[in-house]
Design an enzyme around this catalytic site. Structure first.
Site, mmCIF file in Angstrom:
data_model
loop_
_atom_site.group_PDB
_atom_site.id
_atom_site.type_symbol
_atom_site.label_atom_id
_atom_site.label_comp_id
_atom_site.label_asym_id
_atom_site.label_seq_id
_atom_site.Cartn_x
_atom_site.Cartn_y
_atom_site.Cartn_z
ATOM 1 N N ASN A 1 0.877 -1.172 0.000
ATOM 2 C CA ASN A 1 0.000 0.000 0.000
ATOM 3 C C ASN A 1 0.917 1.225 0.000
ATOM 4 O OD1 ASN A 1 -1.805 2.030 0.479
ATOM 5 N ND2 ASN A 1 -2.694 1.132 2.330
ATOM 6 N N ARG B 1 -2.896 -2.097 -3.169
ATOM 7 C CA ARG B 1 -4.087 -1.280 -2.929
ATOM 8 C C ARG B 1 -3.987 -0.086 -3.875
ATOM 9 N NH1 ARG B 1 -5.724 2.589 2.019
ATOM 10 N NH2 ARG B 1 -7.915 2.729 1.472
ATOM 11 N N HIS C 1 -12.873 3.601 0.330
ATOM 12 C CA HIS C 1 -12.909 2.588 1.408
ATOM 13 C C HIS C 1 -13.617 1.314 0.960
ATOM 14 C CE1 HIS C 1 -12.558 5.940 4.678
ATOM 15 N NE2 HIS C 1 -11.366 5.427 4.420
ATOM 16 N N ARG D 1 -9.889 16.062 7.436
ATOM 17 C CA ARG D 1 -10.674 16.546 6.289
ATOM 18 C C ARG D 1 -11.995 17.131 6.781
ATOM 19 N NH1 ARG D 1 -9.935 11.159 3.695
ATOM 20 N NH2 ARG D 1 -7.910 11.243 2.663
ATOM 21 N N GLU E 1 -8.286 -4.641 5.635
ATOM 22 C CA GLU E 1 -8.167 -4.370 4.196
ATOM 23 C C GLU E 1 -7.063 -5.220 3.557
ATOM 24 O OE1 GLU E 1 -8.383 -0.304 5.641
ATOM 25 O OE2 GLU E 1 -9.220 0.247 3.705
#
Ligand code: AMP
Length: 368
Positions: free
Chosen positions: A11, A73, A161, A220, A356
Site C-alpha cells: 500500500n 491497494r 474505502h 478533512r 483491508e
C-alpha cells in the site's frame, strides 16, 4: 524447491509504504510500514527493497521464489468493477485515474513499477478502493452540474474505502450465512465514510469525487458548501492552499487541534473545542445514518469499523442516541466493553474489525 504460496501486499502512499505478508490460505505472517519515503532521496523502490530484505532477514521468506503474487491497494480504479491482474491495459487505466486521485494513484503506480523491476516474473494484482461502489445508481452518483462538464472531466461520486466495505460484507456472509439486506457500514478511521448496502451492493456512500466529501474526518472537512470554499479563496486571493486546508488542516484537527480521538475524548468535559469536535463528528454521522436508512427503506444491521468505529464507544453511543424510533437501541454495557454485538433493539448494531490487507490477499488468491 520452495512452494510459491505467499502473497505480498503493498500500500504505497506519498510518504510511506505499508506492507503485509499472507499465505494463500489468508494467514497473516507479518505486517509493517516503511516511513520517510520521499525524504533524503528515499524512493518507493528503496522502501520496497528494504521490505523484501527485512522479510528475508526475519525469515518470513526463505527466498523471493515463495511469493506467488503481489497485491496492490490502488485507490482509484475509475470505472473498474473488480480487481485485475496488472497488464498494460490496467496500468493505462490506473494512470488515467491519476488525474482524479493525484494524491494517491501516482504513488500506487510507483510501487507497481518498483516491484515489477525487482521481481519481474511475479504477477501483480490491483485491488481498487473504488470498485465496490461502481454499483451506486446514477441518481446517487451524479452531481447537479452541466452534464457536458461532468462527462468531459469524469466528475461523479466514486466513493472510497471499498476494500473495507467488501471485507465487512464477506465477513457478515461467513458469520450469518447472508449479507443483511439493508446494511449500513460506518468506516470510521482517520478518513471516515459511511455506506448504504442493499442486498450486498453499495447504493450510497458519503465520500464522492474525492475522499473529501461526507463525514467530518481526522483532518478533512467533509461536507462543506462550495460557496464557502470560493469565499475563502476570494479572501485569501489564491486557491492552492485551500486544497491543503480542507484535506490536512480541517476536520477534528481543525476544530480542536488534534485528530487523535483518544486525546479528544479525555478533554471532552473540560475543553470546549474538544467537545465541539466530537459533537460535530457524531451529529454528521447521525444525519447520514438517518438519510441512509431512508435510502434503504429501513435498516437491519449497522456496523461500526476502523480505528474509531472499533474502539470509541462514546462515538457509537452519541451517534445512535435518539435513533430508537428506527429500532436502533444500544446495550450500553456491551457498547462500553466493545463487544461484537452491542444492541438490544430490532436493528443489529455490530462492532467489527476491518482488515483491508486480508481482503486484498483474498482477491489476489482468487485471481492467481
Ligand atoms: P485508522 O485510520 O483506522 O487507523 O483510525 C485512526 C483513528 O482511530 C484516530 O482518530 C485514533 O485516535 C483512533 N483510534 C485508534 N485506536 C484507538 C483506540 N484504541 N481507542 C480510541 N481511539 C482509537
Amino acid at each position: 524447491m520452495e512452494q510459491r504460496n505467499k502473497i505480498l501486499i503493498l500500500n504505497c502512499g506519498s510518504s510511506s509504504v505499508k506492507y503485509a505478508l499472507f499465505t494463500k490460505s489468508e494467514k497473516q505472517l507479518t505486517k509493517g510500514i516503511i516511513s520517510h519515503v520521499g525524504e533524503k532521496g528515499k524512493t518507493h523502490h528503496h522502501a520496497i527493497q528494504e521490505i523484501l530484505k527485512q522479510l528475508l532477514q526475519k525469515k518470513y521468506l526463505h527466498s523471493y521464489n515463495e511469493i506467488c503474487a503481489v497485491g496492490h491497494r490502488v485507490v482509484h480504479g475509475k470505472d473498474s468493477t473488480q480487481s485485475s491482474i496488472i497488464n498494460k491495459k490496467i496500468l493505462k487505466k490506473i494512470k488515467e485515474a491519476s488525474v482524479l486521485a493525484p494524491l494517491h494513484n501516482p504513488h500506487n503506480l510507483e510501487g507497481i513499477s518498483a516491484i515489477q523491476k525487482i521481481l519481474p516474473k511475479i504477477p501483480n494484482i490491483a485491488v481498487f478502493d473504488t470498485a465496490f461502489h461502481t454499483t451506486i445508481p446514477e441518481v446517487a452518483a451524479t452531481y447537479g452540474i452541466p452534464q457536458k462538464v461532468s462527462k468531459k472531466y469524469h466528475i461523479k461520486r466514486y466513493g472510497f474505502h471499498g476494500i473495507s466495505y467488501q471485507y465487512i460484507c464477506e465477513e457478515r456472509k461467513k458469520e450469518q450465512g447472508k449479507i443483511p439486506s439493508r446494511l449500513i457500514v460506518c468506516h470510521l478511521g482517520n478518513g471516515s465514510s459511511i455506506t448504504a448496502i442493499k442486498n450486498g451492493k453499495s447504493v450510497e456512500t458519503s465520500m464522492g469525487f474525492t475522499p473529501m466529501e461526507g463525514l467530518l474526518m481526522g483532518t478533512r472537512a467533509g461536507d462543506i458548501d462550495v460557496g464557502a470554499v470560493f469565499h475563502i479563496a476570494k479572501m485569501q486571493n489564491e486557491c492552492r492552499s485551500i486544497d491543503h486546508l480542507l484535506n490536512f488542516e480541517s476536520g477534528l484537527k481543525g476544530i480542536a487541534g488534534t485528530n487523535d480521538m483518544r486525546i479528544l475524548w479525555k478533554k471532552y468535559f473540560k475543553n470546549k473545542n474538544a467537545k465541539l469536535a466530537i459533537d460535530i463528528y457524531c451529529h454528521r454521522l447521525q444525519k447520514y445514518i438517518g438519510a441512509y436508512t431512508a435510502i434503504l427503506g429501513g435498516i437491519d444491521t449497522i456496523v461500526f469499523t476502523a480505528g474509531i468505529g472499533e474502539n470509541c464507544p462514546w462515538i457509537r453511543e452519541k451517534s445512535c442516541q435518539g435513533l430508537e424510533f428506527l429500532g436502533i437501541q444500544l446495550d450500553k454495557e456491551k457498547n462500553w466493553k466493545n463487544k461484537a454485538k452491542i444492541s438490544r433493539g430490532k436493528v443489529n448494531v455490530l462492532v467489527m474489525k476491518t482488515n483491508e490487507e486480508k481482503m486484498i490477499a483474498r482477491e489476489v488468491s482468487r485471481l492467481v
